[in-house]
Write a protein that holds these residues in place. Structure first.
Motif, PDB file in Angstrom:
ATOM      1  N   TYR A 855     117.353  19.844  -2.464  1.00 22.87           N
ATOM      2  CA  TYR A 855     118.605  19.967  -3.217  1.00 22.87           C
ATOM      3  C   TYR A 855     118.837  18.681  -3.986  1.00 22.87           C
ATOM      4  CZ  TYR A 855     123.462  20.800  -4.456  1.00 22.87           C
ATOM      5  OH  TYR A 855     124.625  20.976  -5.163  1.00 22.87           O
ATOM      6  N   ASP A 856     118.882  18.829  -5.309  1.00 26.57           N
ATOM      7  CA  ASP A 856     119.063  17.688  -6.201  1.00 26.57           C
ATOM      8  C   ASP A 856     120.448  17.795  -6.834  1.00 26.57           C
ATOM      9  OD1 ASP A 856     118.944  15.631  -8.029  1.00 26.57           O
ATOM     10  OD2 ASP A 856     116.959  16.171  -8.785  1.00 26.57           O
ATOM     11  N   THR A 857     121.297  16.825  -6.533  1.00 24.33           N
ATOM     12  CA  THR A 857     122.666  16.853  -7.052  1.00 24.33           C
ATOM     13  C   THR A 857     122.720  16.516  -8.539  1.00 24.33           C
ATOM     14  OG1 THR A 857     123.033  14.529  -6.490  1.00 24.33           O
ATOM     15  CG2 THR A 857     123.549  16.172  -4.802  1.00 24.33           C
ATOM     16  N   GLY A 858     121.632  15.966  -9.053  1.00 26.40           N
ATOM     17  CA  GLY A 858     121.649  15.522 -10.442  1.00 26.40           C
ATOM     18  C   GLY A 858     122.325  14.191 -10.603  1.00 26.40           C
ATOM     19  N   SER A 859     122.743  13.597  -9.496  1.00 22.12           N
ATOM     20  CA  SER A 859     123.401  12.290  -9.578  1.00 22.12           C
ATOM     21  C   SER A 859     122.557  11.254  -8.843  1.00 22.12           C
ATOM     22  CB  SER A 859     124.819  12.377  -9.007  1.00 22.12           C
ATOM     23  OG  SER A 859     124.790  12.819  -7.655  1.00 22.12           O
ATOM     24  N   TRP A 860     123.035  10.774  -7.702  1.00 23.33           N
ATOM     25  CA  TRP A 860     122.362   9.641  -7.083  1.00 23.33           C
ATOM     26  C   TRP A 860     121.626   9.987  -5.791  1.00 23.33           C
ATOM     27  CZ3 TRP A 860     123.965   7.830  -2.225  1.00 23.33           C
ATOM     28  CH2 TRP A 860     125.138   8.414  -1.733  1.00 23.33           C
ATOM     29  N   TRP A 861     121.701  11.250  -5.353  1.00 23.65           N
ATOM     30  CA  TRP A 861     120.992  11.560  -4.109  1.00 23.65           C
ATOM     31  C   TRP A 861     120.329  12.927  -4.170  1.00 23.65           C
ATOM     32  CZ3 TRP A 861     122.372  15.767  -1.040  1.00 23.65           C
ATOM     33  CH2 TRP A 861     123.630  16.334  -1.288  1.00 23.65           C
ATOM     34  N   LYS A 862     119.311  13.062  -3.320  1.00 22.80           N
ATOM     35  CA  LYS A 862     118.540  14.288  -3.215  1.00 22.80           C
ATOM     36  C   LYS A 862     118.123  14.461  -1.761  1.00 22.80           C
ATOM     37  CE  LYS A 862     114.339  16.517  -5.027  1.00 22.80           C
ATOM     38  NZ  LYS A 862     113.196  16.358  -5.963  1.00 22.80           N
ATOM     39  N   ALA A 863     118.238  15.671  -1.249  1.00 16.81           N
ATOM     40  CA  ALA A 863     117.891  15.956   0.144  1.00 16.81           C
ATOM     41  C   ALA A 863     116.776  16.994   0.193  1.00 16.81           C
ATOM     42  CB  ALA A 863     119.107  16.448   0.916  1.00 16.81           C
ATOM     43  N   THR A 864     115.886  16.830   1.167  1.00 15.93           N
ATOM     44  CA  THR A 864     114.749  17.731   1.316  1.00 15.93           C
ATOM     45  C   THR A 864     114.583  18.121   2.770  1.00 15.93           C
ATOM     46  OG1 THR A 864     113.594  16.712  -0.551  1.00 15.93           O
ATOM     47  CG2 THR A 864     112.264  18.006   0.976  1.00 15.93           C
ATOM     48  N   ALA A 865     114.346  19.397   3.008  1.00 13.03           N
ATOM     49  CA  ALA A 865     114.018  19.901   4.343  1.00 13.03           C
ATOM     50  C   ALA A 865     112.677  20.623   4.251  1.00 13.03           C
ATOM     51  CB  ALA A 865     115.102  20.839   4.852  1.00 13.03           C
ATOM     52  N   LYS A 866     111.861  20.443   5.266  1.00 19.95           N
ATOM     53  CA  LYS A 866     110.533  21.049   5.265  1.00 19.95           C
ATOM     54  C   LYS A 866     110.277  21.692   6.625  1.00 19.95           C
ATOM     55  CE  LYS A 866     107.215  18.830   3.252  1.00 19.95           C
ATOM     56  NZ  LYS A 866     106.149  17.839   2.948  1.00 19.95           N
ATOM     57  N   TRP A 867     109.758  22.907   6.578  1.00 21.95           N
ATOM     58  CA  TRP A 867     109.380  23.625   7.801  1.00 21.95           C
ATOM     59  C   TRP A 867     107.870  23.831   7.779  1.00 21.95           C
ATOM     60  CZ3 TRP A 867     109.983  29.602   8.380  1.00 21.95           C
ATOM     61  CH2 TRP A 867     109.501  30.001   9.635  1.00 21.95           C
ATOM     62  N   ARG A 868     107.186  23.188   8.727  1.00 23.91           N
ATOM     63  CA  ARG A 868     105.742  23.349   8.880  1.00 23.91           C
ATOM     64  C   ARG A 868     105.483  24.267  10.069  1.00 23.91           C
ATOM     65  NH1 ARG A 868     103.830  18.586  10.616  1.00 23.91           N
ATOM     66  NH2 ARG A 868     105.871  17.605  10.856  1.00 23.91           N
ATOM     67  N   TYR A 869     104.684  25.278   9.850  1.00 30.55           N
ATOM     68  CA  TYR A 869     104.543  26.327  10.863  1.00 30.55           C
ATOM     69  C   TYR A 869     103.071  26.662  11.106  1.00 30.55           C
ATOM     70  CZ  TYR A 869     104.757  30.945  13.081  1.00 30.55           C
ATOM     71  OH  TYR A 869     104.586  32.013  13.931  1.00 30.55           O
ATOM     72  N   PHE A 870     102.712  26.788  12.392  1.00 31.26           N
ATOM     73  CA  PHE A 870     101.400  27.268  12.828  1.00 31.26           C
ATOM     74  C   PHE A 870     101.648  28.497  13.705  1.00 31.26           C
ATOM     75  CE2 PHE A 870     101.242  22.756  12.247  1.00 31.26           C
ATOM     76  CZ  PHE A 870      99.954  22.397  11.884  1.00 31.26           C
ATOM     77  N   SER A 871     101.054  29.614  13.359  1.00 32.86           N
ATOM     78  CA  SER A 871     101.197  30.773  14.231  1.00 32.86           C
ATOM     79  C   SER A 871     100.400  30.551  15.517  1.00 32.86           C
ATOM     80  CB  SER A 871     100.735  32.047  13.518  1.00 32.86           C
ATOM     81  OG  SER A 871      99.338  32.037  13.315  1.00 32.86           O
ATOM     82  N   ALA A 872     100.637  31.413  16.501  1.00 36.20           N
ATOM     83  CA  ALA A 872      99.990  31.265  17.800  1.00 36.20           C
ATOM     84  C   ALA A 872      98.486  31.475  17.690  1.00 36.20           C
ATOM     85  CB  ALA A 872     100.593  32.254  18.787  1.00 36.20           C
ATOM     86  N   VAL A 873      97.769  30.814  18.575  1.00 34.62           N
ATOM     87  CA  VAL A 873      96.342  31.076  18.779  1.00 34.62           C
ATOM     88  C   VAL A 873      96.247  31.745  20.142  1.00 34.62           C
ATOM     89  CG1 VAL A 873      94.042  30.059  18.921  1.00 34.62           C
ATOM     90  CG2 VAL A 873      95.744  29.054  17.402  1.00 34.62           C
ATOM     91  N   ASN A 874      96.016  33.036  20.156  1.00 39.38           N
ATOM     92  CA  ASN A 874      96.309  33.849  21.345  1.00 39.38           C
ATOM     93  C   ASN A 874      95.172  33.983  22.346  1.00 39.38           C
ATOM     94  OD1 ASN A 874      99.085  34.815  20.723  1.00 39.38           O
ATOM     95  ND2 ASN A 874      98.077  35.676  18.923  1.00 39.38           N
ATOM     96  N   ASP A 875      93.950  34.061  21.887  1.00 39.87           N
ATOM     97  CA  ASP A 875      92.865  34.476  22.772  1.00 39.87           C
ATOM     98  C   ASP A 875      92.159  33.292  23.409  1.00 39.87           C
ATOM     99  OD1 ASP A 875      93.410  37.086  22.121  1.00 39.87           O
ATOM    100  OD2 ASP A 875      91.940  37.148  20.488  1.00 39.87           O
ATOM    101  N   TYR A 876      91.950  33.396  24.724  1.00 32.60           N
ATOM    102  CA  TYR A 876      91.170  32.401  25.442  1.00 32.60           C
ATOM    103  C   TYR A 876      90.739  32.993  26.767  1.00 32.60           C
ATOM    104  CZ  TYR A 876      89.661  28.007  27.549  1.00 32.60           C
ATOM    105  OH  TYR A 876      88.919  27.021  28.134  1.00 32.60           O
ATOM    106  N   THR A 877      89.458  32.908  27.063  1.00 34.37           N
ATOM    107  CA  THR A 877      88.930  33.446  28.322  1.00 34.37           C
ATOM    108  C   THR A 877      88.275  32.369  29.164  1.00 34.37           C
ATOM    109  OG1 THR A 877      86.827  34.014  27.246  1.00 34.37           O
ATOM    110  CG2 THR A 877      88.534  35.721  27.299  1.00 34.37           C
ATOM    111  N   GLY A 878      88.427  31.088  28.750  1.00 35.55           N
ATOM    112  CA  GLY A 878      87.806  29.994  29.496  1.00 35.55           C
ATOM    113  C   GLY A 878      88.602  29.605  30.717  1.00 35.55           C
ATOM    114  N   SER A 879      88.305  28.407  31.215  1.00 32.21           N
ATOM    115  CA  SER A 879      88.881  27.967  32.489  1.00 32.21           C
ATOM    116  C   SER A 879      90.173  27.177  32.342  1.00 32.21           C
ATOM    117  CB  SER A 879      87.856  27.100  33.228  1.00 32.21           C
ATOM    118  OG  SER A 879      87.544  25.935  32.470  1.00 32.21           O
ATOM    119  N   ASP A 880      90.580  26.871  31.100  1.00 32.51           N
ATOM    120  CA  ASP A 880      91.772  26.047  30.884  1.00 32.51           C
ATOM    121  C   ASP A 880      93.017  26.892  31.094  1.00 32.51           C
ATOM    122  OD1 ASP A 880      93.789  24.378  30.028  1.00 32.51           O
ATOM    123  OD2 ASP A 880      92.677  23.602  28.317  1.00 32.51           O
ATOM    124  N   THR A 881      93.622  26.788  32.292  1.00 32.61           N
ATOM    125  CA  THR A 881      94.793  27.616  32.594  1.00 32.61           C
ATOM    126  C   THR A 881      96.023  27.172  31.821  1.00 32.61           C
ATOM    127  OG1 THR A 881      95.324  26.229  34.500  1.00 32.61           O
ATOM    128  CG2 THR A 881      93.940  28.146  34.902  1.00 32.61           C
TER     129      THR A 881
END
Length: 952
Positions: A855-881
């Motif tokens: 969001y740019d006010t056009g004056s003296w300040w600007k704010a930014t929000a960022k959402w970084r997302y990784f979906s789940a990694v679901n499958d695992y059949t090894g020994s790491d419980t």
């Protein structure tokens, strides 16, 4: 109609703020329109044909200088690795085995398959441990934009552009003087009850509560640029300095102990503070008797007692983030002598020093020491233990493998230094009204060194443990190694047993290249536009030399896992290339314009012969606001110097021996295929550190990798203030260069009995071990298999006016459909690494995105929000419980504020990972550092950054 086309071309050129090296006519037939026919064109990543429209047939994701600045990262690789198209490669969050470089890995196909460019010209190899480009030398302060192009770019840029191209476009037209001063730090609330409970069970120390601000950095940059000689010339100079402080694994509770492979307990190393011993009598050949031995440690009275659970927590002293100090400086300059001669220069220098600290060295059960029963190192109680257990008496000898951690001598440190220099000298200019040229000579060199300090020096330990003590007494400086006395090793004795190994190397790249680009005075009858083309030639030499001292070369340091040999190699390639842009038709219903691009490059390698690459691409503007684009690329990657010429030597691989432990994964018959006898089955010990011996190295007979890339996409601007692109891409690679995973070799041997696997397994005689003694798996380089990746990239932007300001939103995301490996076609089963952690896969989510709202006010300040997302990694059949249900989806929220104080001063403050989300924890087999997939998921908690920019 022509006026509309010309005005649109001019509008596009202005909209993208382009700067040209030469002017071209939009239509050479329209002399009467000369007042408007000269338009500015740019060279877009993926083609050397200059265009008015930045949207090309090849998908290109553009990251602007403003986006880089707002991200707050002081390391360029951190910003790049936050993009959904890239997977973490060599980063600052590596310690054990660190190269000291920062590399990029597009699509996760390997950094060696990602071509990195600066202003469209390739970078040199990074150093003694890496043949990939080291982007540490790129100054963030001078980046104008970064283009990430999916798909093969070999026909345009040559080898290595299999996954695509990352092109850093520098702001070589910078005006003014700017200074930027910034600082960053991490903060985390240590409240992981699960891992704290595991450490309580072992009585391990760990941090609790807020970490305070740690892992801080300081960043300084100065840039000066401007025109001279009445605007005929322009020059930009820069200097940057960055100092990053260390963070050790002991600074976070979740990394304060080394989890076992299952993630269910704090594991550790059998090389303990209180030593462990495999002890037996001596066979007739002087060897260890693996048919009759015991595993002992020391009681408080120094007697031998059975060892159970005596392991060392090596995690806390390891670097979680390495300290680093880096300087860069450089110059970009050009001068217009006349329309035909515009000489230019690019000069870049970097010096970087980093330390990779890992846990103390140890004896690592490396050597079979034969010691006299009467040795002065032993106590009477120990001699009685030997008599009672093995029937030994005075005059006899016993054999032992020792596991003792050098806590008295302190941690090991690899001091890594890199000095890189890159110089480009060239000229560009007009040949005629329709044609221009560019020619340049480029030299790049990286000098690098490794000084591995404070590691146990094998021969000194042998002397200090000599059978009867006489060898030590006769050797100057030798202090007996009182390893058989409980807490008997002094710091002085430990220091006398360590050594330093030195490795120095230089990589050099020399390029001479030139091309002409322009338009013909003709086109197809169906189009009002002429054909455009590029014709060029290039010669490139790649030279690599690495010199190992005797300590490295013979593997005399016990903590190295094997020798590190000298390496010398070179190859050259001569190439001829061309591109042709063919306007097919325009201005009819359903076809605003239709353009076909063709490309071809013939490359002759001194190592593997000639190989062609080519491309066919289509741009179809359906209307003024809708575009369909597609491309096919044939890409080639020839083996680099390391893959070709690396001397073969022993090292370590992380994983599992499926024939180890009392309950092996594989059956007795399967393990027999791998070299396990009936008496050994169920009696082979597993490595406490999940590390096993391997034999690795180069192969001068490697063939090039061949890849076919397809892209198909839609670009749309359906209504004002909203635009998007969606692109499907498919990369199919054959004859992939690499080493077969040693664990896969063992498993395939067990399951199939195939000699091509079983012949590569060499178990230690007697014990059947792959980590104690001479046991190893041979895994040298080969053209081993096929790789098939495909996915969909999405990019969207929408702006709106709100409350007197502008809200700008953008989304970039990648949907990964296939990440398939076929290691050995016709033998091993293909496996897909999307949404799974099996088969040693990197955690590849199906969907990953970055959503930004500013969001740019056009004056003296600007704010930014960022959402970084990784979906789940679901499958695992090894020994790491810990991840038996996979890795859950991960979301990170970043908040930034930018404030303009006056005409000269700007302040930026921000917090990444505002909610202090920990990285998903994994066990010892899946971890890349600190029980985490470090450098991919946010690793250290909240990240605070602030900077002040002064521009005059």
């Amino acid at each position: 109609m022509l006026n509309n086309k010309v005005s649109k071309a001019v509008r596009l050129a202005l909209a993208f703020g382009t700067a040209s090296t030469a002017a071209f006519s939009v239509n050479s037939y329209a002399a009467e329109e000369e007042a408007v026919e000269k338009v500015e064109r740019i060279e877009v990543t993926g083609s050397r044909i200059k265009r008015t429209d930045i949207e090309t047939a090849s998908p290109v994701q553009v990251t602007t200088a403003e986006e880089i600045e707002v991200a707050g990262f002081t390391r360029v690789e951190d910003m790049m690795n936050s993009l959904p198209q890239l997977e973490a490669s060599s980063t600052a969050f590596q310690s054990n085995g660190a190269s000291g470089t920062a590399t990029l890995d597009l699509r996760g196909m390997g950094s060696q398959r990602t071509l990195v460019l600066i202003n469209g010209r390739r970078m040199q190899a990074g150093g003694i441990y890496s043949q990939s480009a080291d982007i540490n030398q790129i100054p963030a302060a001078l980046i104008k934009r970064v283009d990430v192009m999916t798909g093969g770019g070999s026909s345009t840029y040559g080898a290595d552009a299999v996954a695509g191209v990352v092109n850093f476009v520098m702001d070589d037209q910078f005006e003014g003087f700017e200074v930027n001063i910034g600082s960053t730090a991490y903060q985390h609330d240590n409240d992981n009850e699960y891992i704290q409970g595991l450490m309580d069970d072992r009585d391990f120390d760990y941090p609790d509560g807020s970490s305070g601000f740690d892992g801080s950095s300081f960043d300084f940059s100065a840039t000066l640029g401007g025109s001279f000689d009445s605007g005929k010339g322009h020059a930009v100079g820069y200097f940057t300095y960055n100092k990053q402080n260390e963070l050790r694994q002991g600074s976070r509770d979740y990394s304060s102990c080394a989890l076992n492979a299952a993630g269910t307990a704090c594991g550790g190393s059998g090389n303990a503070v209180n030593p462990n011993f495999y002890i037996s009598g001596v066979t007739d050949t002087g060897a260890f008797d693996w048919d009759d031995y015991d595993y002992w440690t020391l009681g408080s009275d120094s007697s031998f007692i059975p060892s159970s659970g005596n392991v060392y927590n090596y995690a806390p002293v390891n670097h979680f983030m390495r300290p680093d100090e880096r300087h860069t400086l450089g110059l970009f300059a050009n001068y217009e002598v006349n329309d035909n001669f515009h000489p230019f220069i690019e000069a870049m220098f970097m010096r970087d020093r980093t330390s990779a600290q890992i846990a103390e060295s140890g004896t690592f059960f490396d050597t079979n020491y034969v010691i006299d029963y009467d040795s002065p190192l032993l106590t009477d109680a120990q001699r009685q233990n030997l008599t009672d257990r093995f029937g030994l008496t005075s005059g006899d000898q016993f054999a032992t493998y020792i596991g003792k951690r050098n806590v008295e001598g302190g941690p090991r440190v690899n001091q890594l230094e890199h000095s890189s220099f890159r110089l480009v000298l060239g000229s560009k200019g007009e040949i005629s009204d329709l044609w221009s040229y560019e020619a340049f000579m480029q030299y790049g060199s990286t000098s690098s060194s490794s000084a591995y300090e404070n590691d146990f020096f094998g021969p000194r330990i042998s002397t200090a443990l000599s059978a009867n003590g006489e060898d030590c007494a006769a050797t100057d400086g030798c202090i007996p190694y009182e390893v058989f006395t409980y807490q008997g090793v002094s710091a002085e004795a430990a220091g006398a047993l360590t050594g330093t190994a030195i490795l120095n190397g230089v990589t050099e790249q020399f390029i001479v290249s030139g091309f002409v680009t322009g338009e013909f005075e003709f086109g197809l009858p169906s189009s009002d536009y002429p054909l455009a083309a590029v014709f060029g030639a290039e010669y490139r030499e790649e030279t690599f030399g690495r010199t190992a001292d005797e300590v490295y070369a013979q593997g005399l340091l016990l903590g190295q896992g094997g020798p590190t040999k000298s390496l010398n190699g070179e190859y050259d390639v001569t190439e001829f290339f061309g591109e042709l842009s063919i306007p097919i038709v325009e201005g009819i219903t359903g076809v605003e314009s239709l353009l076909v691009d063709l490309g071809y490059r013939w490359s002759d390698y001194s190592t593997s012969g000639s190989e062609p690459t080519y491309k066919v691409a289509m741009n179809w503007d359906v209307t003024e606001n809708w575009k369909i684009r597609s491309s096919y690329n044939r890409a080639v990657r020839s083996a680099n110097n390391g893959e070709l010429f690396a001397q073969q030597s022993q090292g370590l691989w992380a994983g599992v021996d499926p024939c180890a432990t009392a309950t092996p994964e594989l059956s007795q018959a399967a393990c027999a295929n791998t070299g396990i006898s009936a008496s050994q089955y169920g009696n082979v010990g597993k490595s406490p550190a999940d590390q096993y011996n391997g034999f690795f190295g180069g192969n001068p007979d490697l063939s090039p990798e061949i890849a076919d890339t397809i892209t198909l996409g839609v670009v749309g601007n359906p209504f004002e203030s909203f635009n998007f692109s969606i692109d499907y891409w498919d990369i199919d690679l054959e004859d992939a260069i690499g080493a077969i995973d040693p664990e896969l070799i063992v498993r395939q041997c067990g399951l199939t009995g195939d000699a091509q696997f079983c012949d590569k397994i060499e178990r230690t005689p007697g014990s059947g071990s792959l980590w104690i003694g001479s046991g190893q798996v041979v895994a040298t380089n080969t053209n081993l298999g096929n790789i098939h990746f495909e996915g969909i990239d999405l990019s969207a932007n929408y702006d709106m006016e709100i409350a007197g300001g502008t809200l700008a939103t953008s989304l970039i995301g990648t949907y990964m459909m296939t990440k398939e490996y076929e290691d050995i076609p016709g033998v091993s089963e293909p496996y897909d690494c999307v949404d799974t952690l099996d088969n040693g896969c990197f955690p590849q989510p199906e969907w990953r995105h970055v959503l930004t709202a500013s969001y740019d006010t056009g004056s003296w300040w600007k704010a930014t929000a960022k959402w970084r997302y990784f979906s789940a990694v679901n499958d695992y059949t090894g020994s790491d419980t810990l991840v038996e249900d996979g890795i859950g989806s991960q979301s990170y929220l970043d908040l930034k504020g930018s404030f303009t104080i006056n005409d000269y001063t700007r302040v930026l403050v921000g917090v990444n990972n505002v909610l202090d989300k920990e990285p998903p924890l994994v066990g010892g087999t899946l971890s890349t550092n600190g029980n985490a997939v470090a450098g991919y998921y946010d690793t250290l908690g909240r990240y605070f950054h602030a900077s002040v920019s002064l521009k005059f």
